[in-house]
Scaffold this motif. Structure first.
Motif, PDB file in Angstrom:
ATOM      1  N   PRO B 185       0.697  -1.070   0.079  1.00 58.89           N
ATOM      2  CA  PRO B 185       0.052  -0.077   0.108  1.00 58.89           C
ATOM      3  C   PRO B 185       0.880   1.206  -0.081  1.00 58.89           C
ATOM      4  O   PRO B 185       0.519   2.107  -0.526  1.00 58.89           O
ATOM      5  CB  PRO B 185      -0.849   0.088   1.364  1.00 58.89           C
ATOM      6  CG  PRO B 185      -0.983  -1.487   1.556  1.00 58.89           C
ATOM      7  CD  PRO B 185       0.444  -2.150   1.183  1.00 58.89           C
ATOM      8  N   GLU B 187       3.731   1.561  -1.440  1.00 59.34           N
ATOM      9  CA  GLU B 187       4.477   1.723  -2.858  1.00 59.34           C
ATOM     10  C   GLU B 187       3.100   2.090  -3.826  1.00 59.34           C
ATOM     11  O   GLU B 187       3.216   2.959  -4.678  1.00 59.34           O
ATOM     12  CB  GLU B 187       4.714   0.520  -3.317  1.00 59.34           C
ATOM     13  CG  GLU B 187       6.263   0.022  -2.626  1.00 59.34           C
ATOM     14  CD  GLU B 187       6.748  -1.039  -3.018  1.00 59.34           C
ATOM     15  OE1 GLU B 187       6.058  -2.151  -3.701  1.00 59.34           O
ATOM     16  OE2 GLU B 187       8.096  -1.346  -2.878  1.00 59.34           O
ATOM     17  N   ALA B 188       2.026   1.665  -3.515  1.00 57.60           N
ATOM     18  CA  ALA B 188       0.892   2.076  -4.325  1.00 57.60           C
ATOM     19  C   ALA B 188       0.434   3.714  -4.228  1.00 57.60           C
ATOM     20  O   ALA B 188       0.203   4.374  -4.878  1.00 57.60           O
ATOM     21  CB  ALA B 188      -0.417   1.196  -3.935  1.00 57.60           C
ATOM     22  N   ALA B 189       0.778   3.967  -2.699  1.00 55.79           N
ATOM     23  CA  ALA B 189       0.568   5.584  -2.751  1.00 55.79           C
ATOM     24  C   ALA B 189       1.638   6.474  -3.211  1.00 55.79           C
ATOM     25  O   ALA B 189       1.471   7.297  -3.713  1.00 55.79           O
ATOM     26  CB  ALA B 189       0.646   5.737  -1.135  1.00 55.79           C
ATOM     27  N   GLN B 190       2.908   5.598  -3.283  1.00 56.12           N
ATOM     28  CA  GLN B 190       4.028   6.409  -4.060  1.00 56.12           C
ATOM     29  C   GLN B 190       3.654   6.658  -5.531  1.00 56.12           C
ATOM     30  O   GLN B 190       3.988   7.814  -6.023  1.00 56.12           O
ATOM     31  CB  GLN B 190       5.212   5.598  -4.032  1.00 56.12           C
ATOM     32  CG  GLN B 190       5.880   5.835  -2.745  1.00 56.12           C
ATOM     33  CD  GLN B 190       7.142   4.715  -2.529  1.00 56.12           C
ATOM     34  OE1 GLN B 190       7.354   4.010  -3.487  1.00 56.12           O
ATOM     35  NE2 GLN B 190       8.137   5.220  -1.639  1.00 56.12           N
ATOM     36  N   LEU B 191       3.076   5.452  -6.029  1.00 60.10           N
ATOM     37  CA  LEU B 191       2.653   5.465  -7.522  1.00 60.10           C
ATOM     38  C   LEU B 191       1.529   6.477  -7.721  1.00 60.10           C
ATOM     39  O   LEU B 191       1.199   6.962  -8.849  1.00 60.10           O
ATOM     40  CB  LEU B 191       2.159   4.226  -8.009  1.00 60.10           C
ATOM     41  CG  LEU B 191       3.480   3.405  -8.130  1.00 60.10           C
ATOM     42  CD1 LEU B 191       3.062   1.877  -8.318  1.00 60.10           C
ATOM     43  CD2 LEU B 191       4.193   3.701  -9.529  1.00 60.10           C
ATOM     44  N   ASP B 192       0.474   6.900  -6.344  1.00 65.45           N
ATOM     45  CA  ASP B 192      -0.444   7.484  -6.660  1.00 65.45           C
ATOM     46  C   ASP B 192      -0.027   9.026  -6.415  1.00 65.45           C
ATOM     47  O   ASP B 192      -0.755  10.022  -6.014  1.00 65.45           O
ATOM     48  CB  ASP B 192      -1.638   7.272  -5.654  1.00 65.45           C
ATOM     49  CG  ASP B 192      -2.563   6.252  -6.177  1.00 65.45           C
ATOM     50  OD1 ASP B 192      -2.443   6.128  -7.340  1.00 65.45           O
ATOM     51  OD2 ASP B 192      -3.276   5.684  -5.357  1.00 65.45           O
ATOM     52  N   ASN B 193       1.344   9.192  -6.648  1.00 68.17           N
ATOM     53  CA  ASN B 193       1.931  10.657  -6.463  1.00 68.17           C
ATOM     54  C   ASN B 193       1.631  11.315  -5.008  1.00 68.17           C
ATOM     55  O   ASN B 193       1.463  12.358  -4.910  1.00 68.17           O
ATOM     56  CB  ASN B 193       1.252  11.790  -7.404  1.00 68.17           C
ATOM     57  CG  ASN B 193       2.424  12.522  -7.935  1.00 68.17           C
ATOM     58  OD1 ASN B 193       3.521  12.557  -7.401  1.00 68.17           O
ATOM     59  ND2 ASN B 193       1.913  13.313  -8.915  1.00 68.17           N
ATOM     60  N   ALA B 194       1.725  10.583  -3.923  1.00 63.65           N
ATOM     61  CA  ALA B 194       1.459  11.023  -2.734  1.00 63.65           C
ATOM     62  C   ALA B 194       2.948  11.360  -2.210  1.00 63.65           C
ATOM     63  O   ALA B 194       3.965  10.714  -2.109  1.00 63.65           O
ATOM     64  CB  ALA B 194       0.885  10.072  -1.740  1.00 63.65           C
ATOM     65  N   ARG B 195       3.030  12.560  -1.519  1.00 67.18           N
ATOM     66  CA  ARG B 195       4.348  12.933  -0.898  1.00 67.18           C
ATOM     67  C   ARG B 195       4.386  11.996   0.386  1.00 67.18           C
ATOM     68  O   ARG B 195       3.766  11.333   0.919  1.00 67.18           O
ATOM     69  CB  ARG B 195       4.489  14.359  -0.752  1.00 67.18           C
ATOM     70  CG  ARG B 195       4.810  15.103  -2.026  1.00 67.18           C
ATOM     71  CD  ARG B 195       4.570  16.566  -1.825  1.00 67.18           C
ATOM     72  NE  ARG B 195       3.195  16.781  -2.032  1.00 67.18           N
ATOM     73  CZ  ARG B 195       2.679  17.881  -1.880  1.00 67.18           C
ATOM     74  NH1 ARG B 195       3.247  18.918  -1.896  1.00 67.18           N
ATOM     75  NH2 ARG B 195       1.086  17.991  -2.189  1.00 67.18           N
ATOM     76  N   GLU B 198       2.113  12.739   3.112  1.00 67.04           N
ATOM     77  CA  GLU B 198       0.835  12.377   2.643  1.00 67.04           C
ATOM     78  C   GLU B 198       0.658  10.752   2.821  1.00 67.04           C
ATOM     79  O   GLU B 198      -0.388  10.351   3.542  1.00 67.04           O
ATOM     80  CB  GLU B 198       0.441  12.734   1.202  1.00 67.04           C
ATOM     81  CG  GLU B 198       0.394  14.088   1.107  1.00 67.04           C
ATOM     82  CD  GLU B 198       0.051  14.342  -0.358  1.00 67.04           C
ATOM     83  OE1 GLU B 198      -0.675  15.493  -0.621  1.00 67.04           O
ATOM     84  OE2 GLU B 198       0.650  13.984  -1.249  1.00 67.04           O
TER      85      GLU B 198
END
Lengths: 363, 290
Positions: B185, B187-195, B198
């Protein structure tokens, strides 16, 4: 426009090198499958393209932009994980919208796009649920929706179907393929399941120990395996291998092993000198019960008949070694019976004993 | 022996001891709270609710109530904020396994110190004439600060010691919790452009909601029992600036005057109050965390 270009990619952990100088080009709109046994570096490759894994050497560009050192979120890629990787505390809707919210897309626009992708994937009635209240297949659909809503330049799938049961896997496979036909987004799909790869790919990149063993369309890989490894990895039931000796008699070339004698057209192969030792590969699915007077018949004694429904795999003892072939006419076959089966010369694969490379001439 | 009997005979002795210890002391306190027992006189009489009545108009008691509430909030919130910020900082910046373990070891040391030892260490650190902290303050040109003698600073200065002990301990726990979270999750957030902030604000910390709530409750209970720390550092002073309820009860019942009945009434009120407050908080949390 989102072609992918990987140049001289290297990856090592500490001093241990996993991938050495890998070069790969993927055209815009292409659906490429990275296939290989576990530990061959296919997932590492995918994660390097996504930016989740540092690249030790070389460059990755997406759509002609060098992204080697970009943050994953800035590469314009979306990824679907084997574990689904949903945010467990958020509802389905929040999961799908998370990426857009981070990009500060207006609320109304987000709502519209969530409705749209939820409609495409049949998730409308689940939007307010938490992931833990969904089945595996539904969770994977949410993961796909989360990837789709970002309209990425590149889709990455990391073994997305491995945690699902066989039936669901087939259905989602078809859905992914359909989705690609609609959206035409460049896609990389990682799997260790060769059947999945064959059915879904425009092009298969078959990897082994951090290097590309062969790449080509599914038919090319299946019908013209470049190496013994590829031939062995692709196809179910697995290919039969036999060590043979080349026997040249005038114009004709035979491959001999015990009672087996296979005639092949000499012009299609390289390096078949008289007395050379080679490895012959025969696909069970390309063989069938021999008719009277068939060329390249092999005889043996039936050990086992594995009924697969419309056809059966017959395992036969030939000179003390097991071989198998597939036939539809298996109802009369019984273990212990003698049997004869044969293969078309065009379907015989010959590999070098030393290098494992196919001796078939290119073209 | 059937299962029920087995449960009965194994649980009963433990529960019996607990019940006797708790009930006898509560019953004793209740009994004294309606008397006028004082160590000054040998005899005592029934006084009804007189002690409770006096408490409600006792300004020192109301002050202690307020100090206790402030103390609870500051130490619980402070420990969790320190733990959250530090654990995320370490999680993001220290990648080496060895250095992380070293930091954890160092962070565990304060909570292993006995309260009294910690209190003495910090009394020296805070000391206006000998203290390291005042030496550093002096370097900036400001005069010596009376951390423990200034009524506006004393409670916060003691709270800092409590947060130093528990905030760092909770940092270690939260760092270990962050390490156990699945990578996907994040990594998924990283791919979702979360800083980075965030990712933690929206993904990892919400995933740790349940354990963080447990930590808060543990700390809330623990903070009720800070008698020793406060007693050694300030003794409740200056004046009554750091006098929590348990300190006042001690002062009233044992130290000054020995007004046992008055102190008992205070303990009973404290018991009722904490039971009500904790029940309400517990209910609220259960509703919120579903």
């Amino acid at each position: 426009m989102a072609n992918i270009r990987c140049v001289n990619i290297r990856k090592s952990y500490g001093g241990h090198s996993v991938i050495e100088n890998l070069n790969l080009d993927i055209a815009d709109h292409e659906f490429v499958v990275f296939l290989g046994p576990s530990g061959c570096g296919k997932s590492t490759m995918l994660r390097m393209i996504a930016g989740l894994e540092d690249i030790t050497g070389g460059t990755v560009s997406i759509g002609d932009r060098d992204v080697t050192h970009l943050h994953p979120g800035e590469r314009g890629v979306a990824m679907v994980f084997q574990s689904y990787a949903l945010y467990p505390h958020m509802t389905v809707e929040e999961n799908i919208a998370f990426g857009l919210r981070r990009q500060k897309v207006p609320q109304a626009e987000i709502a519209r796009r969530v409705q749209h992708v939820a409609g495409l994937l049949g998730l409308e009635s689940f939007l307010q649920r938490k992931p833990k209240n969904l089945s595996g297949g539904q969770q994977q659909r949410v993961a796909m929706a989360r990837a789709m809503i970002k309209t990425p330049k590149l889709f990455l799938f990391d073994e997305p179907l491995s945690n699902l049961d066989a039936k669901l896997r087939e259905r989602l496979r078809t859905e992914i393929r359909k989705m690609h036909l609609d959206l035409k987004t460049t896609t990389i799909f990682v799997t260790h399941d060769q059947l999945e790869a064959m059915t879904i790919a425009d092009r298969i990149v078959l990897m082994r120990a951090g290097a590309i063993e062969q790449q080509g369309t599914p038919s090319e890989i299946f019908d013209r395996p470049a190496t013994r490894f590829v031939a062995d990895f692709i196809g179910s039931p697995a290919m039969n291998f036999r060590g043979c000796v080349v026997s040249r008699d005038g114009g004709s070339v035979s491959l001999v092993a015990g009672s087996i004698r296979l005639e092949v057209p000499a012009s299609e192969f390289d390096g078949l000198q008289h007395g050379a030792k080679v490895e012959v590969g025969l696909r069970p699915s390309k063989m069938d019960l021999a008719a009277e007077g068939d060329l390249n018949a092999i005889s043996g004694k039936i050990i086992l008949v594995e009924n697969m429904g419309s056809e059966a795999q017959v395992i036969v003892d030939v000179d003390g070694q097991e071989m198998s072939f597939v036939t539809k006419a298996f109802r009369t076959l019984e273990p212990g019976q003698p049997v004869s089966f044969s293969i078309e010369p065009a379907s015989i694969h010959v590999f070098s004993k030393e290098t494992g490379r196919s001796l078939r001439k290119a073209g | 022996m059937n299962n029920r009997r087995f449960l009965f005979w194994t649980l009963t002795p433990g529960f019996a001891v607990l019940a006797i210890l708790a009930l006898i002391s509560i019953a004793g306190a209740l009994y004294f709270s309606v008397m006028d027992r004082s160590l000054r006189y040998p005899d005592y009489h029934f006084a009804g609710l007189y002690n409770y009545q006096r408490l409600l108009s006792d300004r020192r008691f109301l002050n202690a109530l307020q100090i206790s509430a402030t103390w609870e909030i500051v130490t619980v919130v402070g420990s969790l904020v320190v733990a959250t910020l530090l654990s995320v900082l370490i999680f993001e910046t220290v990648k080496s396994f060895w250095i992380r373990n070293l930091i954890c070891f160092a962070f565990l040391a304060p909570v292993l110190l006995p309260r009294v030892a910690a209190a003495f260490i910090w009394r020296f650190l805070y000391s206006p004439s000998l203290g390291l902290i005042n030496y550093l303050v002096g370097l900036t040109g400001l005069g010596p600060v009376e951390f423990l003698a200034d009524p506006s600073l004393a409670l916060m200065s003691v709270a800092i010691v409590d947060i130093w002990q528990w905030g760092l301990f909770f940092t270690v726990i939260m760092l270990k919790l962050l390490e156990t979270l699945p990578r996907d999750p994040i990594e998924a957030a990283q791919l979702d452009n979360a800083r980075t902030w965030e990712i933690h604000a929206f993904v990892t910390l919400p995933m740790l909601k349940a354990p963080i709530i447990s930590l808060a409750l543990v700390k809330a209970v623990e903070s009720l029992r800070s008698f020793d720390l406060i007693y050694v550092m300030t003794g409740g002073g200056p004046g009554t600036a750091t006098e929590t309820l348990d300190l006042y009860a001690y002062q009233a019942g044992i130290n000054l005057g020995g007004r046992i009945s008055y102190a008992s009434a205070m303990s009973i009120l404290l018991l009722v109050l904490t039971t009500i407050v904790f029940t309400l908080i517990w209910r609220g949390i259960r509703k919120w965390s579903v």
